[in-house]
Design a protein around this motif. Sequence first.
Motif, PDB file in Angstrom:
ATOM      1  N   UNK A   3       0.811  -1.216   0.000  1.00 43.17           N
ATOM      2  CA  UNK A   3       0.000   0.000   0.000  1.00 43.17           C
ATOM      3  C   UNK A   3       0.841   1.261   0.000  1.00 43.17           C
ATOM      4  N   UNK A  39      -1.573   8.869   6.413  1.00 44.33           N
ATOM      5  CA  UNK A  39      -1.530   7.432   6.717  1.00 44.33           C
ATOM      6  C   UNK A  39      -1.181   7.187   8.182  1.00 44.33           C
ATOM      7  N   UNK A  40      -1.481   8.159   9.025  1.00 44.96           N
ATOM      8  CA  UNK A  40      -1.160   8.017  10.448  1.00 44.96           C
ATOM      9  C   UNK A  40      -1.876   6.803  11.041  1.00 44.96           C
ATOM     10  N   UNK A  41      -1.166   6.124  11.933  1.00 47.74           N
ATOM     11  CA  UNK A  41      -1.701   4.876  12.482  1.00 47.74           C
ATOM     12  C   UNK A  41      -2.495   5.138  13.758  1.00 47.74           C
ATOM     13  N   UNK A 258      -4.427   0.767  12.301  1.00 50.51           N
ATOM     14  CA  UNK A 258      -4.833   0.984  10.913  1.00 50.51           C
ATOM     15  C   UNK A 258      -4.581   2.426  10.508  1.00 50.51           C
ATOM     16  N   UNK A 259      -4.362   2.656   9.229  1.00 49.39           N
ATOM     17  CA  UNK A 259      -4.049   4.018   8.783  1.00 49.39           C
ATOM     18  C   UNK A 259      -5.273   4.928   8.807  1.00 49.39           C
ATOM     19  N   UNK A 262      -7.376   4.655   4.543  1.00 49.78           N
ATOM     20  CA  UNK A 262      -8.821   4.829   4.518  1.00 49.78           C
ATOM     21  C   UNK A 262      -9.539   4.330   5.773  1.00 49.78           C
ATOM     22  N   UNK A 263      -8.895   3.452   6.569  1.00 49.40           N
ATOM     23  CA  UNK A 263      -9.674   2.716   7.570  1.00 49.40           C
ATOM     24  C   UNK A 263     -10.269   3.648   8.618  1.00 49.40           C
ATOM     25  N   UNK A 266     -12.960   6.019   7.406  1.00 50.60           N
ATOM     26  CA  UNK A 266     -14.239   5.346   7.189  1.00 50.60           C
ATOM     27  C   UNK A 266     -14.888   4.953   8.511  1.00 50.60           C
ATOM     28  N   UNK A 267     -14.082   4.391   9.409  1.00 50.39           N
ATOM     29  CA  UNK A 267     -14.665   3.901  10.659  1.00 50.39           C
ATOM     30  C   UNK A 267     -15.106   5.049  11.558  1.00 50.39           C
ATOM     31  N   UNK A 270     -17.662   7.175   9.733  1.00 50.69           N
ATOM     32  CA  UNK A 270     -18.913   6.420   9.747  1.00 50.69           C
ATOM     33  C   UNK A 270     -19.550   6.453  11.122  1.00 50.69           C
TER      34      UNK A 270
END
Lengths: 573, 366
Positions: A3, A39-41, A258-259, A262-263, A266-267, A270
């Motif tokens: 990725x 892309x921060x975790x 997770x980055x 998108x995660x 979205x989470x 959302x």
Amino acid sequence: MSTATRRPAPDSPMAKLGGPAKWFDDRIGLAGLAKKQIRKVFPDHWSFMLGEIALWSFVILLITGVFLSLWFKPSMSEIDYNGTYAQLRGIKMSEAYASTLDISFDVRGGLLLRQMHHWAANIFLAGMTIHMLRIFFTGAFRKPREINWLIGLGMLMLGIIEGFAGYSLPDDLLSGTGLRIADGLIRSIPVVGTYLEFFIFGGQFPGDDFIPRLYIVHVLLIPGLLLALISAHMLILVYQKHTHWAGPGRTNRNVVGYPMLPIYAAKSGGFFFIVFGITALMGALMQINPIWMYGPYDPSQVTAGSQPDWYMGWLEGALRIMPNWETHVAGFTISWNVFIPGLAVMGFLFTLLALYPFVERWITGDQREHHVLDRPRNQPTRLGFGVAGITGYGLLWAAGGNDILATHLHLSLEAITWFMRFAIFIGPVVAFIIARRWAIALQRHDRESVMHGYETGVIVRSPEGAYSEIHSPISSERAYILTAHERRPKHSLVSREDVSGVRARKQGKERLRSRLSDFWFGDEIPKPTVSELEAAHEHTHEESPVVGDGHHVGIETGGQTGGDPFELDESTT
Amino acid sequence: MSSDFADGRVARAGKDNPDDIPPGQLPAPILANEPIPDPGLPAHEPRPTDVDSKLEKRAERQVAAMFGAATVLTLGFCVAYFAIDPHALIFGYGALHVTLGLTLGLAFLLIGLGAIQWAKKLMADNEIVEYRHSTSSSKEDQEEALTAFFVGADESGFGRRKMIRNSMIAAMGVLGLPAIVVLRDLGPLPGDLPEVTVWRKGIRVVNDVAGTPIKPADVEIGQLVNAEPAVFFEQRLPSGKVIPPKFEGAALEDAKAKAPVILVRMPPADIHPLPSRRNWGVNGILCYSKICTHVGCPISLWEQQTHQLQCPCHQSTFDLAHNGRVVFGPAARSLPQLPIGVDSEGYLIAMSGFHEPVGPSFWERG
């Protein structure tokens, strides 16, 4: 999937984003920041969502609040009501109350917005409170996060005041009663009480200045402060990176998750829609604060069973169970019965909370950074304090409804009040002792699990006729989690001979610290050492029988029979 | 700066190599005597949607269906807003209110659920490892920052020019005063207002709803009557002259916050008045302030057998047969009593104002 290096082909639609992005970067140079943050975790765990509930309900409050402010008239001017709600027609009331009726009955969707706003306020406070408890019990307030702990407390306090200000604005009978009580609290402040009262209300209570003043505090001043504090809270969170739970590969030096894109986008994004959706459903289906049933405020009236919103309940309880102490000195009056529960109790609790990280750090002598969360049981004394706090809060909260308890449970109101007067001191102490011992028992259980595995529930009989239960080893991941916490060194006392007479005071302080530290870590169950584990392993090896289906139980099965390999196996057989 | 693990996880380090972290900032990994070594991150397991294209397609359809339904519901919200009669009821609820709330709430909920379903089933779910760097700046940075500050401070002469420094501190300090001073006109000074009510000798004690005057015979034994001073209402004199209410608007509200009273009647033998209060009642009718001495709620819960009056807010309880003394609860002071008598027409009147301030205590009350 790799990725990190994937980039859109030059002719793809994604490449077009480069145009506007470059336009902005040419002007404000954001790419340097963005390349790191996009892309921060963020680590993933359900308990990290509690703060998000508070954040998103604050956003809902801003959105619904802006709509409500388009119709609400913050005025105490008296008018004759002539609107849709027939039962109140012809009655004199303030414009604030009348416009709230209009929002409820004449503005389409107005009642929905009002109820969503009120529900979101309750959820906002609940989210902040539970988030704070999570931070407390897992030790997430430790270095380097003390500043965010203090900012959070500030937001909680502002949130309580903001909520009270909000439900006082409609000028109905219930909220007016709340304001009357607030007026009584202000009056009780020694020396300056009546002056403050007259300045705040623009004269005597209730006057006609207060609602407009409260309105600007509610819609501008406190939300502005909250917004600033939320920004600081989030920026510090991003800079420090989120804490995570101990687990395989998760250490104090990394963050695994997770980055953002998108995660998390979205989470978490959302999740905003979910909080909004649930709030809207609550606003649609669950009635809250039906002000038309209370009528306009009249200082000569009150309804029995008046209750504040939930987050004020503990202060209400303190006010109810306080003995009626009042002191008269040299022609002046000090109303301990009002001042202590009404103002001092809140100051006391928030001071304790604010000092806690620093007190714990002083006692434990722990100056290091912590990014891995504590399992609450591994900090029995802290857990005890937290449970004691919850117990005290809960008792005050229940005392705030002593009349409701009395009428619904058919108990004596006086008996409940007297019970609470003692329980508020005894209850937290008992809760502290039980919670602390309980945590230590859980530590013992963890140690058993690591050394002997878990109880399978399978009882076997030996040829001699003895019965025993089979223990099966836990997975290496689980065993690692159960032993990932640190062994804590006790704070050692500086020997007395070394200390000169001049520093005697410091020595006394050190001795106190040493004693507190002994208490803090006292009775902790140490996690097993390598040799203890080996010994236990040998023991299990000898005792371990083979169960019916050929599935070997015990450590010697290693990774061969499926399930999780117990990695110590190789070094000990 | 980035390196990929064999299984696709991506490790990223900040600009600081984690090995360069100064000791003491982050605890060193303690390996000696640790019973269980760190097994390391578990291998990435593919999800069903990663390996089964059928399941992948299904998840895709689920997400799109949720987003699609959200669109329909949002449009439904707009249609309902105009189509439904604002006063129509459905199961006793406002039909428009419930429809708007359900369409809006479900639309948001479905967008949220769709986004999360998308993230969980379809977006790449590789866990990423990012290294932390020490929160504090490097020693060099700290020293450079302090040096920069001291150079700047030194160039300003802040430390050396004490006269400038002190006069500036004073000038900035007094700037806070105007902000406080202009608050002075927030309200008048209290004066004696917290201590007085509108009650004066001769003011009739009237029913609090209609303003009708009350004769002793109107009050039965065991009864409680909520009452107010007649000056709050339009009064009709025997001469036929009509006097308008003395207060209105905010002035009426302010007066009403202090002046409400209650009339109770009990058998005269049950009453134990203080010597100074022997003639404060009329045939067993006593008049007390309705405003609680705790924090000011109007008191109204009357227990006629025990002659006790309880505040519904914080349950302070007053014994009206014993001069309004506190028998329970957080209130410290007796309920103030208003001496009453009968005027020439036989109606109840105040014989004076209250002899003490009504309502919650305050500093100057003494």
